[in-house]
Design a protein around this motif. Sequence first.
Motif, PDB file in Angstrom:
ATOM      1  N   SER A  86       0.818  -1.208   0.000  1.00  0.00           N
ATOM      2  CA  SER A  86       0.000   0.000   0.000  1.00  0.00           C
ATOM      3  C   SER A  86       0.858   1.267   0.000  1.00  0.00           C
ATOM      4  N   ASP A  87       2.134   1.136   0.330  1.00  0.00           N
ATOM      5  CA  ASP A  87       3.023   2.281   0.178  1.00  0.00           C
ATOM      6  C   ASP A  87       3.545   2.255  -1.258  1.00  0.00           C
ATOM      7  N   ASN A  88       4.445   3.191  -1.621  1.00  0.00           N
ATOM      8  CA  ASN A  88       4.819   3.157  -3.037  1.00  0.00           C
ATOM      9  C   ASN A  88       6.038   2.272  -3.330  1.00  0.00           C
ATOM     10  N   LEU A  89       6.076   1.127  -2.713  1.00  0.00           N
ATOM     11  CA  LEU A  89       7.152   0.176  -3.000  1.00  0.00           C
ATOM     12  C   LEU A  89       6.705  -0.712  -4.161  1.00  0.00           C
ATOM     13  N   GLN A  90       7.709  -1.213  -4.894  1.00  0.00           N
ATOM     14  CA  GLN A  90       7.356  -1.997  -6.087  1.00  0.00           C
ATOM     15  C   GLN A  90       7.684  -3.477  -5.954  1.00  0.00           C
ATOM     16  N   ASN A  91       7.047  -4.262  -6.795  1.00  0.00           N
ATOM     17  CA  ASN A  91       7.325  -5.712  -6.877  1.00  0.00           C
ATOM     18  C   ASN A  91       7.243  -6.410  -5.519  1.00  0.00           C
ATOM     19  N   VAL A  92       6.321  -6.022  -4.703  1.00  0.00           N
ATOM     20  CA  VAL A  92       6.217  -6.664  -3.388  1.00  0.00           C
ATOM     21  C   VAL A  92       5.657  -8.078  -3.566  1.00  0.00           C
ATOM     22  N   GLN A  93       6.428  -9.039  -3.032  1.00  0.00           N
ATOM     23  CA  GLN A  93       6.060 -10.443  -3.220  1.00  0.00           C
ATOM     24  C   GLN A  93       6.337 -11.213  -1.945  1.00  0.00           C
ATOM     25  N   ALA A  94       5.384 -11.979  -1.456  1.00  0.00           N
ATOM     26  CA  ALA A  94       5.658 -12.836  -0.296  1.00  0.00           C
ATOM     27  C   ALA A  94       6.003 -14.230  -0.800  1.00  0.00           C
ATOM     28  N   LEU A  95       7.209 -14.694  -0.474  1.00  0.00           N
ATOM     29  CA  LEU A  95       7.600 -16.058  -0.841  1.00  0.00           C
ATOM     30  C   LEU A  95       7.500 -16.910   0.420  1.00  0.00           C
ATOM     31  N   ILE A 139      10.346 -15.239   2.861  1.00  0.00           N
ATOM     32  CA  ILE A 139      10.653 -13.804   2.848  1.00  0.00           C
ATOM     33  C   ILE A 139       9.583 -12.999   2.117  1.00  0.00           C
ATOM     34  N   VAL A 140       9.652 -11.691   2.314  1.00  0.00           N
ATOM     35  CA  VAL A 140       8.956 -10.761   1.435  1.00  0.00           C
ATOM     36  C   VAL A 140      10.028 -10.032   0.630  1.00  0.00           C
ATOM     37  N   LYS A 141       9.841  -9.983  -0.671  1.00  0.00           N
ATOM     38  CA  LYS A 141      10.775  -9.279  -1.556  1.00  0.00           C
ATOM     39  C   LYS A 141      10.149  -7.965  -1.980  1.00  0.00           C
ATOM     40  N   LEU A 142      10.960  -6.953  -2.155  1.00  0.00           N
ATOM     41  CA  LEU A 142      10.413  -5.698  -2.675  1.00  0.00           C
ATOM     42  C   LEU A 142      11.506  -4.855  -3.306  1.00  0.00           C
ATOM     43  N   MET A 143      11.076  -3.838  -4.028  1.00  0.00           N
ATOM     44  CA  MET A 143      12.027  -2.918  -4.638  1.00  0.00           C
ATOM     45  C   MET A 143      11.607  -1.510  -4.277  1.00  0.00           C
ATOM     46  N   ASP A 144      12.585  -0.708  -3.876  1.00  0.00           N
ATOM     47  CA  ASP A 144      12.291   0.675  -3.538  1.00  0.00           C
ATOM     48  C   ASP A 144      12.603   1.547  -4.748  1.00  0.00           C
ATOM     49  N   PRO A 145      11.586   2.108  -5.386  1.00  0.00           N
ATOM     50  CA  PRO A 145      11.822   2.851  -6.629  1.00  0.00           C
ATOM     51  C   PRO A 145      12.668   4.109  -6.452  1.00  0.00           C
ATOM     52  N   THR A 146      12.627   4.737  -5.269  1.00  0.00           N
ATOM     53  CA  THR A 146      13.422   5.963  -5.122  1.00  0.00           C
ATOM     54  C   THR A 146      14.920   5.673  -5.108  1.00  0.00           C
ATOM     55  N   THR A 147      15.331   4.521  -4.546  1.00  0.00           N
ATOM     56  CA  THR A 147      16.765   4.220  -4.522  1.00  0.00           C
ATOM     57  C   THR A 147      17.133   3.140  -5.539  1.00  0.00           C
ATOM     58  N   GLY A 148      16.147   2.410  -6.038  1.00  0.00           N
ATOM     59  CA  GLY A 148      16.435   1.312  -6.969  1.00  0.00           C
ATOM     60  C   GLY A 148      16.967   0.063  -6.287  1.00  0.00           C
ATOM     61  N   ILE A 149      16.953   0.053  -4.965  1.00  0.00           N
ATOM     62  CA  ILE A 149      17.511  -1.088  -4.240  1.00  0.00           C
ATOM     63  C   ILE A 149      16.439  -2.136  -3.947  1.00  0.00           C
ATOM     64  N   SER A 150      16.793  -3.416  -4.155  1.00  0.00           N
ATOM     65  CA  SER A 150      15.898  -4.517  -3.807  1.00  0.00           C
ATOM     66  C   SER A 150      16.208  -5.002  -2.408  1.00  0.00           C
ATOM     67  N   CYS A 151      15.191  -5.580  -1.823  1.00  0.00           N
ATOM     68  CA  CYS A 151      15.324  -5.899  -0.416  1.00  0.00           C
ATOM     69  C   CYS A 151      14.559  -7.191  -0.110  1.00  0.00           C
ATOM     70  N   ASP A 152      15.130  -8.065   0.690  1.00  0.00           N
ATOM     71  CA  ASP A 152      14.458  -9.277   1.164  1.00  0.00           C
ATOM     72  C   ASP A 152      14.224  -9.132   2.668  1.00  0.00           C
TER      73      ASP A 152
END
Length: 335
Positions: free
Chosen positions: A100-109, A116-129
């Motif tokens: 619901s925030d502006n994070l991208q590609n949020v996926q629960a594996l 994990i939950v995976k996501l990408m932060d569009p402002t920094t371009g960094i992916s995160c698990d």
Amino acid sequence: RMLKRQMPCCGDIHRLNAPLLAIYESLIPPEEERTKQKQILALLEKLVCKEWPKAQLFLYGSCANSFGVSKSDIDVCLAFNEEINDKAEVLLKLADILQSDNLQNVQALTRARVPIVKLMDPTTGISCDICINNVLAVINTKLLRDYAKIDARVRQLAFIVKHWAKSRGVNETYRGTLSSYAYVLMCIHFLQQRRPAILPCLQGMEKTYSITVDNIECAYFDKVEQLSNFGSPNKETVAQLVWGFFNYWAYGHDYANSVISVRTGSIISKQEKDWTRRVGNDRHLICIEDPFEISHDLGRVVDKFSIRVLREEFERAAHITQYDPNPCVKLFEPY
Ligand code: GTP
Ligand code: MG
């Protein structure tokens, strides 16, 4: 000839030093990446806090253990002060909140070995698990970071080895080769074994840090700023260490009987650990003891096919560092 094989002329090896150091320097993440990581963490903290005010977020893995190269993904642990039985439920909830925030590609594996939950932060371009309650990983991250502070050559060697492993395709646990974490432990162990030693065995010293996690006592000497001269009697250069590392894993290691153990700062026997036969999927073809979860062999992912790939790659690397006229290109040649 034999002698030459075992001890390359120092002049030969030294030719490698400047180019290896240049590669190391090029891999170090610039300071602004740290800033971006902190930014994401702050954002996540804000979102998580609303739902779970008592939960805490920790960075772990290469973004926090000081062995991270530029542009790595970041690993985050969401820690609750209680046991979570249904991690899937929490992860789905978390994914919901983040979506619901502006994070991208949020996926629960939720069905991965480590959910994990995976996501990408569009402002920094960094992916995160983000994983849940993986506090041991946070502690072993600190151990690795503390080892890295003792001698500059720890990071130099580990960066080169990780870069080699990624280039050569032998840093893929799902294909039966080793994790980055395993390679860093191999480097630390190797430096503990040098004579004179470049690293001490922190878990064998006075315990200045101690925490019990999942019924495992994690304790070691963490006042590492007191050890900043520890490695100085050893004058070896990163080139000699890279050469020695690959030679050890190509020709020096006793794969049939030995376990490397950072915890004890020595080699222990498979017999002693009862790692002599296959149990389930654990084949113990290359044995790397986790420093805290001591029943955990980080080589367990290696099977009878991938062990051959690995050993051939160690031999190839040993050969190249010693004889190749253009080793810094050859060593990291894509496979
Ligand atoms: P890169 O992302 O490849 O730069 O390295 P990394 O240091 O993040 O390593 P990796 O992704 O292999 O592991 C992340 C963290 O998980 C490690 O630093 C450990 O703290 C933790 N960990 C604990 N046990 C294991 C394990 O069995 N396998 C792996 N891969 N990681 C483990
Ligand atoms: Mg990682």
